[in-house]
Design an enzyme around this catalytic site. Structure first.
Site, short mmCIF file in Angstrom:
data_model
loop_
_atom_site.label_atom_id
_atom_site.label_comp_id
_atom_site.label_asym_id
_atom_site.label_seq_id
_atom_site.Cartn_x
_atom_site.Cartn_y
_atom_site.Cartn_z
N ASP A 94 -6.06 9.71 2.86
CA ASP A 94 -6.07 8.49 3.66
C ASP A 94 -4.97 8.66 4.72
O ASP A 94 -5.16 9.33 5.74
CB ASP A 94 -5.83 7.32 2.70
CG ASP A 94 -6.02 5.96 3.29
OD1 ASP A 94 -5.25 5.61 4.20
OD2 ASP A 94 -6.92 5.22 2.86
N ARG A 119 -13.07 2.96 -11.65
CA ARG A 119 -12.96 4.43 -11.69
C ARG A 119 -14.15 5.09 -12.37
O ARG A 119 -14.48 6.23 -12.11
CB ARG A 119 -11.70 4.86 -12.46
CG ARG A 119 -10.39 4.56 -11.77
CD ARG A 119 -9.26 5.36 -12.44
NE ARG A 119 -7.94 4.84 -12.16
CZ ARG A 119 -7.20 5.15 -11.09
NH1 ARG A 119 -7.68 5.98 -10.19
NH2 ARG A 119 -6.00 4.65 -10.93
N PHE A 141 -12.49 0.71 2.34
CA PHE A 141 -11.89 0.96 1.03
C PHE A 141 -13.00 1.25 0.03
O PHE A 141 -13.91 0.44 -0.15
CB PHE A 141 -11.04 -0.22 0.57
CG PHE A 141 -10.09 0.17 -0.52
CD1 PHE A 141 -8.84 0.71 -0.20
CD2 PHE A 141 -10.45 0.04 -1.85
CE1 PHE A 141 -7.97 1.11 -1.21
CE2 PHE A 141 -9.58 0.44 -2.86
CZ PHE A 141 -8.34 0.97 -2.54
N GLU A 183 -8.02 16.85 -4.90
CA GLU A 183 -7.72 15.45 -4.60
C GLU A 183 -9.01 14.67 -4.41
O GLU A 183 -10.03 15.23 -4.00
CB GLU A 183 -6.84 15.42 -3.33
CG GLU A 183 -6.26 14.11 -2.94
CD GLU A 183 -5.46 13.37 -4.02
OE1 GLU A 183 -6.10 12.94 -5.01
OE2 GLU A 183 -4.25 13.17 -3.84
N ASP A 184 -8.97 13.39 -4.69
CA ASP A 184 -10.16 12.57 -4.49
C ASP A 184 -10.28 12.09 -3.05
O ASP A 184 -11.38 12.07 -2.49
CB ASP A 184 -10.19 11.37 -5.46
CG ASP A 184 -8.90 10.55 -5.41
OD1 ASP A 184 -7.88 11.07 -4.95
OD2 ASP A 184 -8.93 9.38 -5.85
C1 PRP Z 1 -4.72 7.72 -3.99
C2 PRP Z 1 -5.50 9.01 -3.91
C3 PRP Z 1 -4.56 9.93 -3.21
C4 PRP Z 1 -3.77 9.02 -2.32
C5 PRP Z 1 -4.25 9.20 -0.91
O1 PRP Z 1 -3.87 7.76 -5.09
O2 PRP Z 1 -5.85 9.47 -5.19
O3 PRP Z 1 -3.70 10.59 -4.12
O4 PRP Z 1 -4.00 7.69 -2.78
O5 PRP Z 1 -3.62 8.35 -0.03
P1 PRP Z 1 -2.68 8.79 1.17
O6 PRP Z 1 -3.39 9.90 1.90
O7 PRP Z 1 -2.59 7.52 1.98
O8 PRP Z 1 -1.35 9.19 0.62
P2 PRP Z 1 -3.17 6.48 -5.74
O9 PRP Z 1 -1.73 6.44 -5.34
O10 PRP Z 1 -4.01 5.28 -5.45
O11 PRP Z 1 -3.19 6.81 -7.27
P3 PRP Z 1 -4.46 7.03 -8.25
O12 PRP Z 1 -5.06 8.38 -7.88
O13 PRP Z 1 -3.85 7.04 -9.61
O14 PRP Z 1 -5.43 5.91 -8.05
C1 7HP Z 2 -6.42 5.47 -1.51
C2 7HP Z 2 -7.58 4.90 -1.99
N1 7HP Z 2 -7.96 4.56 -3.25
C3 7HP Z 2 -9.19 4.03 -3.36
N2 7HP Z 2 -10.02 3.84 -2.33
C4 7HP Z 2 -9.67 4.16 -1.08
O1 7HP Z 2 -10.50 3.95 -0.06
C5 7HP Z 2 -8.41 4.72 -0.89
N3 7HP Z 2 -7.76 5.17 0.21
N4 7HP Z 2 -6.56 5.61 -0.19
#
Ligand code: PRP
Ligand code: 7HP
Length: 176
Positions: A104, A166, A153, A100-101
């Protein structure tokens, strides 16, 4: 770059060093005799996945993808998790590492952990490049964390705001 993302939080160099450290840890922890299934959560983790996979020193890494969305184009989670693309392999009895990236609120990963646990992998762990612990609403057990970051953010290295940014190779703070 003319944009609202001029403050670098993590340089490309810092990210690459940390990715190598994480890969070394993962290489030590998993038996090399069995496949390791990396499950990248699209889209945000695509860049981390590519770098992490290349930094692992083993031949039997399986590259898999899942699509999960809970943000839409907003800066905060909608709280509604949607599987937009499921795995097309059976992970029963396999070592699975979710890639995961960012974590949050924890909503996405706590949902995903429950979902994949029901498929009976031999092991199921999470590696995230970024963690924002202050934002947690749902607890998630995470084995490997690249960087713990403040409640800002961030964009770049796969992370987006409304699908922009991205492609940056560093991670930047998005200003208002
Ligand atoms: C982002 C990120 C995680 C998620 C984390 O995905 O890649 O999967 O949010 O947030 P959380 O802990 O609050 O659930 P997003 O839904 O933005 O999709 P993306 O990866 O396609 O940008
Ligand atoms: C999701 C997400 N995507 C982009 N930047 C952040 O800081 C984020 N937090 N959760």
């Amino acid at each position: 770059m003319s944009s609202n993302a001029s403050r670098v939080l993590l340089s490309s160099h810092q990210i690459q060093n940390r990715v190598r450290e994480l890969a070394a840890e993962i290489d030590r922890d998993y038996p090399h005799s069995r496949p390791l299934y990396l499950v990248s959560i699209l889209k945000g983790s695509f860049m981390f996945m590519a770098d992490l996979a290349r930094a692992l020193n083993r031949h039997n890494v399986r590259i898999e993808f899942m699509g999960i969305s809970s943000y839409g184009s907003a800066k905060t989670s909608s709280g509604q998790v949607k599987v937009t693309r499921d795995l097309d392999v059976n992970i029963e009895g396999q070592h699975v590492l979710i890639v995961e990236d960012i974590i949050d609120s924890g909503v996405t990963l706590s949902y995903l952990r429950r979902l994949l646990t029901q498929r009976h992998p031999k092991s199921l762990e999470i590696v995230t490049l970024l963690d924002k612990p202050e934002r947690r609403i749902q607890p998630v057990e995470v084995k490997y964390v690249g960087f713990s970051i403040p409640d800002e953010f961030v964009v770049g290295y796969g992370l987006d705001y409304a699908e922009d940014y991205r492609n940056l190779s560093d991670i930047r703070i998005l200003s208002e």
